[in-house]
Design a protein around this motif. Structure first.
Motif, PDB file in Angstrom:
ATOM      1  N   ILE A 284       0.762  -1.191  -0.070  1.00  0.00           N
ATOM      2  CA  ILE A 284       0.178  -0.005  -0.032  1.00  0.00           C
ATOM      3  C   ILE A 284       0.782   1.065   0.060  1.00  0.00           C
ATOM      4  CG2 ILE A 284      -0.196  -0.107   2.520  1.00  0.00           C
ATOM      5  CD1 ILE A 284      -2.941   1.408   2.196  1.00  0.00           C
ATOM      6  N   THR A 285       0.636   2.434  -0.757  1.00  0.00           N
ATOM      7  CA  THR A 285       1.136   3.464  -0.490  1.00  0.00           C
ATOM      8  C   THR A 285       0.110   4.319  -0.134  1.00  0.00           C
ATOM      9  OG1 THR A 285       2.571   3.149  -2.808  1.00  0.00           O
ATOM     10  CG2 THR A 285       2.489   5.401  -2.059  1.00  0.00           C
ATOM     11  N   MET A 286       0.567   5.106   1.049  1.00  0.00           N
ATOM     12  CA  MET A 286      -0.716   5.783   1.653  1.00  0.00           C
ATOM     13  C   MET A 286       0.027   7.411   1.670  1.00  0.00           C
ATOM     14  SD  MET A 286      -3.681   5.682   3.830  1.00  0.00           S
ATOM     15  CE  MET A 286      -4.520   7.262   4.336  1.00  0.00           C
ATOM     16  N   VAL A 287      -0.201   8.285   1.106  1.00  0.00           N
ATOM     17  CA  VAL A 287       0.458   9.756   1.395  1.00  0.00           C
ATOM     18  C   VAL A 287      -0.643  10.455   1.967  1.00  0.00           C
ATOM     19  CG1 VAL A 287       1.574  11.520   0.180  1.00  0.00           C
ATOM     20  CG2 VAL A 287       1.719   9.147  -0.787  1.00  0.00           C
ATOM     21  N   LEU A 288      -0.577  10.818   3.479  1.00  0.00           N
ATOM     22  CA  LEU A 288      -1.586  11.617   3.857  1.00  0.00           C
ATOM     23  C   LEU A 288      -1.131  12.614   4.537  1.00  0.00           C
ATOM     24  CD1 LEU A 288      -4.295  11.481   5.346  1.00  0.00           C
ATOM     25  CD2 LEU A 288      -3.217  10.442   7.118  1.00  0.00           C
ATOM     26  N   PHE A 289      -1.659  13.874   4.095  1.00  0.00           N
ATOM     27  CA  PHE A 289      -1.371  15.000   4.756  1.00  0.00           C
ATOM     28  C   PHE A 289      -2.319  15.498   5.685  1.00  0.00           C
ATOM     29  CE2 PHE A 289       1.961  15.083   1.739  1.00  0.00           C
ATOM     30  CZ  PHE A 289       2.655  15.651   2.267  1.00  0.00           C
ATOM     31  N   ILE A 290      -2.217  16.022   6.786  1.00  0.00           N
ATOM     32  CA  ILE A 290      -3.202  16.436   7.687  1.00  0.00           C
ATOM     33  C   ILE A 290      -3.035  17.967   8.014  1.00  0.00           C
ATOM     34  CG2 ILE A 290      -4.411  16.485   9.909  1.00  0.00           C
ATOM     35  CD1 ILE A 290      -4.489  13.342   9.734  1.00  0.00           C
ATOM     36  N   ASN A 291      -3.704  18.663   7.553  1.00  0.00           N
ATOM     37  CA  ASN A 291      -3.227  20.322   7.753  1.00  0.00           C
ATOM     38  C   ASN A 291      -2.077  20.494   7.243  1.00  0.00           C
ATOM     39  OD1 ASN A 291      -6.176  20.869   8.695  1.00  0.00           O
ATOM     40  ND2 ASN A 291      -5.155  21.668  10.926  1.00  0.00           N
ATOM     41  N   GLU A 292      -1.792  20.131   6.131  1.00  0.00           N
ATOM     42  CA  GLU A 292      -0.471  20.475   5.368  1.00  0.00           C
ATOM     43  C   GLU A 292       0.712  19.622   6.059  1.00  0.00           C
ATOM     44  OE1 GLU A 292      -0.209  22.467   2.566  1.00  0.00           O
ATOM     45  OE2 GLU A 292      -2.568  22.357   2.992  1.00  0.00           O
ATOM     46  N   ARG A 293       0.572  18.878   7.110  1.00  0.00           N
ATOM     47  CA  ARG A 293       1.416  18.084   7.591  1.00  0.00           C
ATOM     48  C   ARG A 293       1.552  16.690   7.092  1.00  0.00           C
ATOM     49  NH1 ARG A 293       3.643  20.374  12.008  1.00  0.00           N
ATOM     50  NH2 ARG A 293       2.327  22.374  12.501  1.00  0.00           N
ATOM     51  N   LEU A 294       2.726  16.209   6.692  1.00  0.00           N
ATOM     52  CA  LEU A 294       2.966  14.965   6.451  1.00  0.00           C
ATOM     53  C   LEU A 294       2.861  13.750   7.442  1.00  0.00           C
ATOM     54  CD1 LEU A 294       3.766  12.620   3.925  1.00  0.00           C
ATOM     55  CD2 LEU A 294       5.943  13.216   4.290  1.00  0.00           C
ATOM     56  N   VAL A 295       1.862  13.034   7.636  1.00  0.00           N
ATOM     57  CA  VAL A 295       1.897  12.330   8.963  1.00  0.00           C
ATOM     58  C   VAL A 295       1.321  10.772   8.483  1.00  0.00           C
ATOM     59  CG1 VAL A 295       1.163  14.066  10.589  1.00  0.00           C
ATOM     60  CG2 VAL A 295      -0.614  12.999   9.190  1.00  0.00           C
ATOM     61  N   GLU A 296       1.344  10.016   9.636  1.00  0.00           N
ATOM     62  CA  GLU A 296       0.791   8.813   9.436  1.00  0.00           C
ATOM     63  C   GLU A 296      -0.413   8.425  10.255  1.00  0.00           C
ATOM     64  OE1 GLU A 296       3.050   5.563   8.947  1.00  0.00           O
ATOM     65  OE2 GLU A 296       4.520   6.931   7.811  1.00  0.00           O
ATOM     66  N   CYS A 297      -1.449   7.826   9.862  1.00  0.00           N
ATOM     67  CA  CYS A 297      -2.485   7.516  10.706  1.00  0.00           C
ATOM     68  C   CYS A 297      -2.930   5.948  10.339  1.00  0.00           C
ATOM     69  CB  CYS A 297      -3.627   8.259  10.306  1.00  0.00           C
ATOM     70  SG  CYS A 297      -5.248   8.100  11.273  1.00  0.00           S
ATOM     71  N   THR A 298      -2.427   5.039  11.115  1.00  0.00           N
ATOM     72  CA  THR A 298      -2.668   3.697  11.052  1.00  0.00           C
ATOM     73  C   THR A 298      -4.185   3.395  11.165  1.00  0.00           C
ATOM     74  OG1 THR A 298      -0.747   3.669  12.677  1.00  0.00           O
ATOM     75  CG2 THR A 298      -1.811   1.526  11.909  1.00  0.00           C
ATOM     76  N   ALA A 299      -4.865   3.850  12.009  1.00  0.00           N
ATOM     77  CA  ALA A 299      -6.305   3.648  11.966  1.00  0.00           C
ATOM     78  C   ALA A 299      -7.054   3.866  10.732  1.00  0.00           C
ATOM     79  CB  ALA A 299      -7.022   4.347  13.044  1.00  0.00           C
ATOM     80  N   LEU A 300      -6.661   4.964  10.049  1.00  0.00           N
ATOM     81  CA  LEU A 300      -7.141   5.393   8.655  1.00  0.00           C
ATOM     82  C   LEU A 300      -6.778   4.445   7.585  1.00  0.00           C
ATOM     83  CD1 LEU A 300      -9.010   7.264   6.703  1.00  0.00           C
ATOM     84  CD2 LEU A 300      -7.026   8.629   6.854  1.00  0.00           C
ATOM     85  N   LYS A 301      -5.409   4.210   7.643  1.00  0.00           N
ATOM     86  CA  LYS A 301      -4.955   3.284   6.683  1.00  0.00           C
ATOM     87  C   LYS A 301      -5.533   1.759   6.900  1.00  0.00           C
ATOM     88  CE  LYS A 301      -0.154   1.859   5.490  1.00  0.00           C
ATOM     89  NZ  LYS A 301       1.082   2.200   5.928  1.00  0.00           N
ATOM     90  N   ARG A 302      -5.832   1.543   7.841  1.00  0.00           N
ATOM     91  CA  ARG A 302      -6.489   0.034   8.068  1.00  0.00           C
ATOM     92  C   ARG A 302      -7.781  -0.023   7.675  1.00  0.00           C
ATOM     93  NH1 ARG A 302      -5.265  -3.567  13.110  1.00  0.00           N
ATOM     94  NH2 ARG A 302      -6.227  -4.993  11.691  1.00  0.00           N
ATOM     95  N   ALA A 303      -8.404   1.210   7.861  1.00  0.00           N
ATOM     96  CA  ALA A 303      -9.756   1.450   7.523  1.00  0.00           C
ATOM     97  C   ALA A 303      -9.918   1.234   6.039  1.00  0.00           C
ATOM     98  CB  ALA A 303     -10.468   2.403   8.012  1.00  0.00           C
ATOM     99  N   ILE A 304      -9.114   1.989   5.404  1.00  0.00           N
ATOM    100  CA  ILE A 304      -9.016   1.845   3.693  1.00  0.00           C
ATOM    101  C   ILE A 304      -8.595   0.566   3.395  1.00  0.00           C
ATOM    102  CG2 ILE A 304      -8.133   3.206   1.700  1.00  0.00           C
ATOM    103  CD1 ILE A 304      -8.192   5.623   3.312  1.00  0.00           C
ATOM    104  N   GLU A 305      -7.645   0.102   3.921  1.00  0.00           N
ATOM    105  CA  GLU A 305      -7.007  -1.270   3.324  1.00  0.00           C
ATOM    106  C   GLU A 305      -8.244  -2.313   3.547  1.00  0.00           C
ATOM    107  OE1 GLU A 305      -2.399  -2.769   3.818  1.00  0.00           O
ATOM    108  OE2 GLU A 305      -3.238  -1.840   5.625  1.00  0.00           O
ATOM    109  N   VAL A 306      -8.931  -2.401   4.494  1.00  0.00           N
ATOM    110  CA  VAL A 306     -10.188  -3.315   4.513  1.00  0.00           C
ATOM    111  C   VAL A 306     -10.934  -3.144   3.168  1.00  0.00           C
ATOM    112  CG1 VAL A 306     -12.254  -3.963   5.781  1.00  0.00           C
ATOM    113  CG2 VAL A 306     -10.062  -3.489   7.061  1.00  0.00           C
TER     114      VAL A 306
END
Ligand code: ADP
Ligand code: MG
Length: 751
Positions: A284-306
């Motif tokens: 999976i490639t998950m490029v996530l920016f929250i308020n312009e910050r490059l961050v990780e969000c495992t919960a969101l990533k898993r939710a999408i992966e499902v």
């Protein structure tokens, strides 16, 4: 914080001292506490902020972005250990600031703590540059607007090594770090052995490049002529993605958006691109920016992966780019020393909303695609009875010859208002038989392309699947597809909202049916769950038989049970090849069960139910008739994988009683069981079996997680609810008049 994650260096220093003291006789007195040397503190902290070369690059690039640069160039030597050089064309650093530039906690971005609430810049801790000077040699060259020349100065351990020297400079700032971790032998050694630091840096720059599309980025190895990341400022995100990640990625992306502006649930805006079902990747490639910050969000990533795991062919993972914007006061940016993670207000709601949107995008794209395929490949009328060969021929030749020019495919589907998707659609082979079944069709066609020989097109399976389709209740289908999961009302019923109605839905029944249907759809194409210890069938069957008659009187029949177990084992061993090939149920020659199928990704069944399942396979399957046989095996798997109640009672509420230790009062044997109660006075709390309780808590929490994040998303995509569910109590509409009544109803359910 200073002992946590302080890296290997401080640990090693401690060990060395211990070794020296090992020869001295052991002194029992408590060790003296003393204040750490300032430089030690700084080095420990630095090791935390700069964990690898890529963390230094991230900090430097963020500084350049904070300085309003429009061009950022990175050069790396030896994975970053020899050299990291980041040059930008930003506003530069003022001469007067140079002396304190690299001191800890010096920043131009924050003054009062309250500013954190509305901080827009990426930096604010004033730690990055300082940290770098404690673990590497830092040289800064900078020029501010209107100056005739720039300045160059080198730093070590937070301070300038000399007065800034005037030098020629181009607009902006260049920061060079040499010999990173020169004074941290252990870390340097581990990093030297790993080849992927440069790749991590390239990956990082790629991510920045597709988010900050108004900035030119480049990243190259020192001395290399070609840059590995090279992006040119553009106004189109898709162009940026294409130039960084390649055509094959960009071609398979769909635009996605979601938002909410209801302070009582969530406030956010999300925009991005997600891959469609043509996209194939191992990771999976998950490029996530929250308020312009490059961050990780495992919960969101898993939710999408499902959601993807259930849609895409085996082993294919999605590409996701998302930018989420929330009111700054809803984001806590200060939860991680490298600012890698942030915490959000109403994170659960936001994730759920995004997950729903991803799901519906995927479904629409698949439906649009099926439609598309029908358009371009007018169907020879063939019925269910068509032979294997003719299906194969049509699909194989279809995939080879059907190269439709892209321009002819644009906007042929009036159902899709966006239309633009179609320029990226590819025509895929599709056998006539499966055409009507939406997602199924797409998945089957993918399978056929991958492995035409093995295609599970046994007529009986097709019949079972079309039985499901023709028996589907359209009203319930609508509810299942468009409902919002609110929560569990009790152990069995989930509360759902659909339009203005509330429903209680029996998750045990639903999951049983979903699993059954998915077994048929994934027939012969399962991934495997490998059991860590292969389980001997005879023992499993014995267990199940003993469970079955809990009547102790019957225990004399052990000989009979053993006989049954033996016979069933033999039977299943004979069927092993078929079970393995079609259902991924692997039984080895010694009669051990060693593998089970993955029916829904991210979900493993409750292993306590294996005995029951094996017994059911042995007893209830009619092996003579193909259709009955497949149906019975699928049903047995469905029962086994259903999200049934865990064997341990729910520990919340009254259920906690179960976990009180039953201690026979005044029993002299008591001491053995209650070694913890040394004092003799028994406190209520101590009577609870905490270990068992926490096991139960975990099991129940996992179940609830699976229900929300695996069951419901998969149901929305795949479940065709049978008509029986409308009347057998699986769905119950809640007549909701007032909140009060609702609460009373809940209380009634609990009672
Ligand atoms: P922070 O970014 O948290 O403020 P840093 O240690 O990363 O802390 O940087 C300290 C200060 O140095 C920044 O606040 C900024 O004023 C200045 N600075 C660092 N890098 C640059 C740059 N590339 N261009 C302009 N100013 C910079
Ligand atoms: Mg910074």
């Amino acid at each position: 914080m200073q002992t946590d994650g302080c890296g290997q260096q401080p640990l090693q220093m401690e060990m060395e001292t211990e070794e020296e003291e090992a020869s001295i006789p052991v002194v029992k007195e408590p060790p003296k506490i003393h204040r750490l040397d300032e430089s030690v503190v700084n080095r420990i902290a630095a090791g935390e902020v700069i964990q690898r070369p890529v963390s230094a690059v991230k900090e430097l690039v963020e500084n350049s972005l904070d300085a309003d640069s429009t061009s950022i160039n990175v050069v790396v030597k030896d994975g970053g250990l020899k050299l990291i050089q980041v040059s930008d064309d930003g506003h530069g650093i003022r001469y007067e600031d140079l002396p304190i530039l690299c001191e800890r906690h010096t920043t131009s971005k924050l003054s009062a703590f309250e500013d954190l609430q509305s901080i827009k810049s990426m930096g604010f801790r004033g730690e990055a540059l300082a940290s770098m000077t404690y673990v590497g040699h830092v040289t800064v060259t900078t020029i501010t607007k209107g100056q005739l020349h720039g300045y160059r100065v080198t730093y070590r351990d937070g301070v300038m090594e000399h007065e800034p020297k005037a030098c020629a400079a181009v607009k902006g700032t260049q920061i060079m770090i040499e010999n990173l971790f020169y004074n941290m032998t252990a870390r340097r050694k581990t990093l030297q052995n790993s080849a992927d630091d440069y790749l991590k840096i390239v990956d990082l720059l790629s991510r920045f490049a597709i988010h900050h599309i108004n900035v030119n980025f480049s990243c190259r190895k020192h001395g290399a002529a070609r840059a590995d990341v090279h992006s040119v400022a553009t106004s189109s995100r898709l162009d940026a993605i294409r130039s960084v990640y390649g055509v094959s990625v960009a071609r398979n992306l769909m635009k996605i958006e979601a938002s909410d502006n209801d302070p009582s649930s969530s406030v956010f805006e999300m925009a991005g691109f997600i891959s469609n079902s043509n996209y194939v990747a191992k990771k999976i490639t998950m490029v996530l920016f929250i308020n312009e910050r490059l961050v990780e969000c495992t919960a969101l990533k898993r939710a999408i992966e499902v959601v993807y795991a259930a849609t895409l062919p085996k082993a294919s993972k999605p590409f996701i780019y998302m930018s989420i914007v929330l009111p700054p006061e809803h984001v806590d940016v200060n939860v991680h020393p490298t600012k890698r993670e942030v915490s959000l207000l109403s994170q659960e709601v936001i994730i759920e909303k995004i997950q729903l949107e991803v799901e519906s995008k995927l479904r629409n794209s698949n439906e649009a695609r099926t439609f598309q395929e029908q358009m371009v490949q007018p169907s020879p009328s063939s019925a269910i009875g068509s032979t294997k060969d003719s299906q194969l021929n049509s699909s194989v030749s279809g995939s080879k010859s059907q190269k439709i020019p892209v321009h002819k495919m644009v906007r042929t589907d009036s159902l899709d208002p966006a239309g633009r998707l179609h320029s990226y659609l590819q025509v895929k082979s599709l056998s006539q038989l499966e055409k009507d079944s939406g997602l199924n069709a797409v998945r089957s066609s993918v399978r056929q392309r991958r492995n035409p020989k093995e295609t599970a097109d046994l007529t009986s399976i097709q019949e079972l699947i079309s039985d499901i389709d023709s028996n589907c209740h359209s009203g319930l289908l609508d509810i299942v597809r468009h409902c919002t999961y609110i929560g569990m009302a009790d152990d069995v019923f989930a509360l759902l909202q659909h339009n203005t109605h509330l429903y209680l839905a029996n998750v045990v029944n639903l999951s049983k049916e979903l699993m059954y249907q998915q077994v048929l759809r994934r027939f012969a194409h399962f991934n495997a769950i490998q059991l860590s210890d292969p389980a001997p069938l005879p023992e499993l069957i014995m267990l199940a038989l003993k469970e079955e008659d809990s009547d102790p009187e019957c225990n004399g029949n052990d000989v009979l049970k053993e006989k049954i177990a033996e016979m069933n084992t033999e039977l299943l061993k004979q069927k092993a090849e078929m079970l393995d090939e079609y259902f991924c149920i692997h039984i080895d020659i010694h009669g051990n069960l060693s593998r089970l199928p993955v029916i829904l990704d991210q979900y493993t069944p409750d292993m306590d139910r294996v005995p029951e399942f094996v017994l059911c396979l042995g007893n209830d399957v009619d092996w003579e008739d193909e259709k009955n046989c497949f149906q019975a095996i699928s049903a047995a798997l469905g029962n086994f994988y259903a999200m049934d109640l865990p064997l341990l009672p729910n520990p919340t509420g009254d259920g906690v009683q179960f976990y009180r230790k039953r201690k026979p009062f005044g029993n002299p044997d008591d001491e053995e069981n209650s070694t913890s109660n040394m004092e003799g006075d028994v406190v209520m709390e101590d009577e609870i079996d905490h270990e068992l309780l926490s096991e139960a808590e975990t099991v129940w929490a996992q179940r609830e997680w699976s229900i929300q994040h695996v069951l419901f998303p998969s149901m929305r995509l795949f479940l065709k609810p049978p008509t029986s569910m409308a009347t057998n109590g699986t769905f119950v509409q809640v007549i909701l008049i007032t909140l009060n009544q609702f609460l009373i109803f809940l209380a009634y359910l609990k009672a």
